[in-house]
Design a protein around this motif. Structure first.
Motif, short mmCIF file in Angstrom:
data_model
loop_
_atom_site.label_atom_id
_atom_site.label_comp_id
_atom_site.label_asym_id
_atom_site.label_seq_id
_atom_site.Cartn_x
_atom_site.Cartn_y
_atom_site.Cartn_z
N GLY A 530 0.84 -1.22 0.00
CA GLY A 530 0.00 0.00 0.00
C GLY A 530 0.87 1.25 0.00
N ASN A 531 1.91 1.25 0.88
CA ASN A 531 2.83 2.39 0.95
C ASN A 531 3.54 2.59 -0.38
OD1 ASN A 531 2.28 3.15 3.52
ND2 ASN A 531 4.00 2.05 4.45
N ALA A 532 3.97 1.44 -0.99
CA ALA A 532 4.67 1.51 -2.27
C ALA A 532 3.75 2.14 -3.32
CB ALA A 532 5.10 0.11 -2.69
N LEU A 533 2.51 1.72 -3.32
CA LEU A 533 1.55 2.27 -4.28
C LEU A 533 1.39 3.77 -4.06
CD1 LEU A 533 -1.16 -0.57 -4.28
CD2 LEU A 533 0.39 0.04 -6.15
N ASP A 534 1.33 4.17 -2.74
CA ASP A 534 1.21 5.60 -2.44
C ASP A 534 2.40 6.36 -2.97
OD1 ASP A 534 -1.15 5.23 -1.17
OD2 ASP A 534 -0.29 5.09 0.86
N ALA A 535 3.60 5.75 -2.76
CA ALA A 535 4.83 6.44 -3.17
C ALA A 535 4.96 6.54 -4.69
CB ALA A 535 6.04 5.70 -2.60
N MET A 536 4.30 5.64 -5.40
CA MET A 536 4.45 5.60 -6.86
C MET A 536 3.30 6.32 -7.58
SD MET A 536 6.03 1.81 -7.57
CE MET A 536 4.72 0.90 -6.80
N GLY A 563 9.17 4.45 -6.48
CA GLY A 563 8.44 5.66 -6.10
C GLY A 563 9.37 6.82 -5.78
N HIS A 564 8.85 7.76 -4.99
CA HIS A 564 9.65 8.97 -4.73
C HIS A 564 10.78 8.77 -3.72
CE1 HIS A 564 7.47 9.25 -0.94
NE2 HIS A 564 6.28 9.31 -1.61
N GLY A 565 10.80 7.59 -3.08
CA GLY A 565 11.89 7.29 -2.14
C GLY A 565 11.72 8.02 -0.80
N LEU A 566 12.74 7.93 0.05
CA LEU A 566 12.66 8.50 1.42
C LEU A 566 13.61 9.68 1.55
CD1 LEU A 566 12.91 5.14 3.37
CD2 LEU A 566 10.87 6.54 3.21
N ASP A 567 13.08 10.76 2.10
CA ASP A 567 14.01 11.86 2.41
C ASP A 567 14.63 11.58 3.80
OD1 ASP A 567 12.01 12.40 4.14
OD2 ASP A 567 11.38 14.28 3.19
N HIS A 573 12.49 8.95 11.01
CA HIS A 573 11.31 8.70 11.84
C HIS A 573 10.37 7.64 11.28
CE1 HIS A 573 12.53 12.22 14.07
NE2 HIS A 573 12.61 12.91 12.89
N LEU A 574 10.86 6.90 10.30
CA LEU A 574 10.03 5.94 9.55
C LEU A 574 9.19 5.03 10.42
CD1 LEU A 574 9.79 5.59 6.50
CD2 LEU A 574 11.54 3.83 6.63
N PHE A 575 9.81 4.44 11.44
CA PHE A 575 9.12 3.43 12.23
C PHE A 575 8.48 4.01 13.50
CE2 PHE A 575 12.09 1.04 9.62
CZ PHE A 575 11.25 0.07 9.09
N PHE A 578 2.66 7.15 14.20
CA PHE A 578 1.97 8.39 13.77
C PHE A 578 2.87 9.32 12.96
CE2 PHE A 578 -0.10 6.99 17.73
CZ PHE A 578 -1.32 6.61 17.17
N PHE A 579 4.00 8.74 12.48
CA PHE A 579 4.78 9.55 11.54
C PHE A 579 4.25 9.29 10.14
CE2 PHE A 579 8.12 9.75 8.32
CZ PHE A 579 8.44 11.09 8.40
N THR A 580 3.85 10.37 9.51
CA THR A 580 3.31 10.21 8.14
C THR A 580 3.61 11.47 7.33
OG1 THR A 580 1.37 9.75 6.82
CG2 THR A 580 1.00 11.04 8.83
N THR A 581 3.79 11.25 6.08
CA THR A 581 3.98 12.39 5.16
C THR A 581 2.77 12.55 4.25
OG1 THR A 581 5.09 10.95 3.61
CG2 THR A 581 6.50 12.19 5.13
N LYS A 582 1.84 11.63 4.54
CA LYS A 582 0.67 11.63 3.64
C LYS A 582 -0.31 12.74 4.05
CE LYS A 582 1.42 6.82 2.75
NZ LYS A 582 1.07 5.48 3.14
N PRO A 583 -0.88 13.43 3.07
CA PRO A 583 -1.73 14.56 3.39
C PRO A 583 -3.11 14.16 3.93
CG PRO A 583 -1.64 14.21 1.02
CD PRO A 583 -0.74 13.21 1.62
N GLY A 591 1.14 2.29 10.03
CA GLY A 591 1.38 1.09 9.20
C GLY A 591 2.75 0.45 9.44
N LEU A 592 3.82 1.22 9.29
CA LEU A 592 5.17 0.64 9.43
C LEU A 592 5.47 0.24 10.88
CD1 LEU A 592 7.34 2.84 7.05
CD2 LEU A 592 6.62 0.47 6.73
N THR A 593 4.98 1.06 11.82
CA THR A 593 5.19 0.75 13.24
C THR A 593 4.59 -0.61 13.56
OG1 THR A 593 4.85 3.09 13.60
CG2 THR A 593 4.91 1.70 15.54
N LEU A 594 3.36 -0.80 13.11
CA LEU A 594 2.67 -2.07 13.42
C LEU A 594 3.33 -3.22 12.69
CD1 LEU A 594 -1.03 -0.86 13.31
CD2 LEU A 594 0.30 -1.50 15.30
#
Ligand code: ADP
Length: 636
Positions: A530-536, A563-567, A573-575, A578-583, A591-594
């Motif tokens: 799902g994240n990959a799809l969001d990134a792409m 996709g756009h990759g990680l800055d 703060h990936l894991f 409640f860290f998200t870059t999604k609007p 998602g990643l934490t769990l």
């Protein structure tokens, strides 16, 4: 363990070694010198006391033998004076005639025989022999002129003549006793008795006594050793020698000197004389030492000297010295051995004490440490209890969180789910309305086709809801999951988005059995894909690689997108929850934490990497169920 510093404290090596070295170097020669000195001392003491004893017994012997000599001589003292009593002797001297001479000769012969003297003879005042006891012998003195003899000269002057000499006629030595024969106060002649003293020599020899008698000239006239006879005990000047030779006292005897090699005064009246050894008698020694004791003989100008060999005494003293040296060496050796043993014992004792001290110290420290350990063990136990409680709390919280995350995901997915379900629902409403109308019209074939389509749509909807239920359900930490099945389920759940994004999918993994609950694996994969799809989303040609590989007892699935990759911020703060870059409502940041916690709960891990080129790689590592299949490669 810490040793007592006082026990190990030692002098610096250079200082500690030196005295020992000095002791080892000098002690043996010193001890040797000491032993030799003690032995020598014992020898000297033994010699001193031996000489003292020998002197004492020698003095007694000297006295005894001197008296014997004196009595032997004095036995004949009266004999010449006896002739005064004989009338015929006086008559012969007054008016000599052959008959009278013959009578006196016989008388003297008889007297001589009875008195055991050598010869008795009578001289007139001119020194001519008037009558003699040896008148029968061929070498008789009869008629001889003996006026040159000292004993005659003394006796004719009225003093008793005493003389030791060698007979000019016979060449035989003897002791001459002369007496002036008086008549009416006038000396008319001289009576002479010659005595042999050889019996004394023979007696000394029998008694193994070394003795000699020296006369007024220092000439040895009697000696137990014939070799010493007629030798001078003191140096003779040429004048004296000449005088003696002229007197014919010793006939023409050479009168050599019996000069000792060494002369040493020992005690009073005793001295040590060393003579060259008589080679014929003693081949062992080159010289012989004697204790010489001398005593004047009464009524004579003579001296009796007793020689006591010192060889036995010296041998005895040497033996005693040696014995003392050996005993001293033995005692020294025993002392050294005792000292060494004492040192060994004291070293052992010190070592034992040090060991005991170290042991005590060790025991004290062990007790201390044990106490510390016990306390820290208690603390640890308490901490473990606290940890367990915290873990329990955490696990519960995690479970709650997972559950909340799932619910959040459901909420998040509800739009697409609604979209997914609304479409078939709208289709169903249209199809069912149409179908009713087709049945009413009798167009059963079309109605049947519509019903089949309705059936397919319902199936699809059922699958969507089933996936959603499976995602929401609580899972088992120690379950088993089929990788292929999980990927399939995840893709199915995301089918709408996958299709709408025109995604190119690369399957490069093995359908392996993994040690994780099937549902949980599906949940993780749904999150990652799902994240990959969001990134792409902005990617015109989205591509997703699912690449698997074995790594020891684990299996790694690399989920890579372009996709756009990680800055940097996202990577950091990936894991974090409640860290998200999604609007807006799109991202919850769970998602990643769990997913990471689900992987960790199964004994695996989840991490992110930067691939070559664009995009992101998520590496999901999970334990394998069963053995690692042989010949399989590790992931690149
Ligand atoms: P959410 O998806 O709700 O944001 P996640 O924990 O799944 O929460 O993701 C957290 C963030 O990680 C995302 O907002 C995104 O910025 C980043 N991220 C996750 N996966 C990718 C990916 N494949 N490519 C780029 N960024 C990603």
């Amino acid at each position: 363990m810490k040793c007592d510093p006082t026990l190990s404290r030692a002098a610096p090596p250079s200082l500690a070694v030196k005295p020992r070295l000095i002791r080892h170097l000098f002690l043996p020669p010193l001890l040797l010198i000491l032993v030799i000195a003690l032995g020598f001392g014992a020898y000297r003491i033994s010699e001193h006391y031996g000489i003292r004893d020998l002197s004492e017994s020698g003095a007694r012997q000297l006295e005894l033998h001197a008296r014997t000599v004196e009595s032997e001589i004095s036995k004949y003292t009266y004999l010449p004076s006896i002739l005064e009593l004989e009338d015929s002797v006086g008559q012969l001297l007054n008016s000599p005639n052959p008959e009278l001479q013959q009578q006196v000769n016989r008388y003297l012969e008889g007297l001589n025989r009875r008195s055991l003297s050598r010869v008795i003879y009578v001289l007139d005042t001119t020194g001519r022999v008037m009558a003699t006891s040896n008148w029968r012998d061929a070498d008789s003195y009869q008629g001889e002129d003996l006026s040159f003899r000292a004993y005659f000269q003394d006796a004719v002057r009225g003093t008793p003549g005493r003389f030791y000499g060698i007979g000019t006629t016979t060449g035989e030595s003897g002791y001459y006793l002369a007496h002036g024969l008086e008549e009416k106060g006038r000396i008319i002649g001289v009576a002479v008795v010659k005595v042999r003293l050889d019996t004394l020599e023979a007696r000394w020899q029998r008694a193994r006594l070394e003795a000699f008698v020296s006369d007024e000239n220092g000439i040895i006239i009697l000696s137990s050793d014939p070799a010493r006879r007629l030798k001078s005990v003191r140096p003779l000047t040429p004048t004296i020698k000449e005088r003696l030779a002229r007197s014919l006292q010793y006939y023409w005897w050479p009168l050599n000197e019996l000069v000792p090699l060494e002369r040493q005064s020992l005690t009073e009246g005793a001295e040590e004389l060393t003579f060259p050894a008589n080679a014929s008698v003693d081949q062992e020694h080159t010289q012989v030492s004697y204790l010489a004791q001398t005593r004047p003989l009464n009524d004579t100008p003579w001296h009796l000297t007793l020689l006591t060999p010192l060889e036995d005494l010296r041998r005895e003293a040497a033996n005693q010295g040696m014995l003392v040296a050996v005993v001293c060496a033995l005692v020294t050796f025993l002392l050294i051995a005792w000292n060494e043993r004492r040192k060994v014992i004291s070293t052992r004792l010190a070592a034992r004490e040090a060991l005991q001290a170290a042991n005590d110290e060790l025991e004290r420290k062990i007790a201390e440490r044990t106490e510390h350990l016990r306390a820290s063990n208690e603390r640890l136990k308490a901490q473990i209890r606290e940890r367990r409680q915290a873990e329990e709390t955490l696990r519960k919280a995690q479970d709650e969180l997972v559950q909340a995350g799932k619910l959040a995901a459901i909420g998040q997915m509800s739009t697409s789910i609604a979209h997914e379900l609304n479409q078939p629902l709208a289709a169903l409403r249209t199809l069912s309305g149409n179908t009713v109308r087709f049945i009413e019209r009798g167009s059963l074939d079309i109605a049947t086709t519509n019903l089949r389509t309705i059936n397919d749509l319902v199936d699809r909807m059922g699958r969507i809801t089933a996936s959603l239920r499976a995602f929401a359900r609580r899972g088992d930490d120690r379950g088993q999951a089929q990788l292929g099945k999980a990927v399939e389920a995840a893709l199915q759940l995301l089918a709408g988005r996958v299709e709408s994004s025109a995604l190119t999918l690369h399957h490069e993994y093995t359908d392996t059995l993994l040690g994780i609950d099937q549902t949980r694996l599906e949940q993780i994969l749904v999150n990652l894909i799902g994240n990959a799809l969001d990134a792409m989303q902005a990617q015109p040609l989205p591509e997703l690689w699912l690449v698997g590989g074995y790594s020891e007892d684990r299996y790694q699935l690399r989920v890579r997108d372009n996709g756009h990759g990680l800055d940097d911020q996202a990577r950091k703060h990936l894991f974090e929850p409640f860290f998200t870059t999604k609007p807006g409502e799109q991202g919850l940041g769970l998602g990643l934490t769990l997913s990471a916690s689900l992987a960790a709960a199964a004994g695996g891990s989840l991490s992110a990497e930067q691939p070559e080129g664009t995009g992101t790689v998520f590496v999901l590592s999970l334990p394998l169920v069963g053995a690692h299949p042989p010949g399989t490669d590790t992931p690149a």
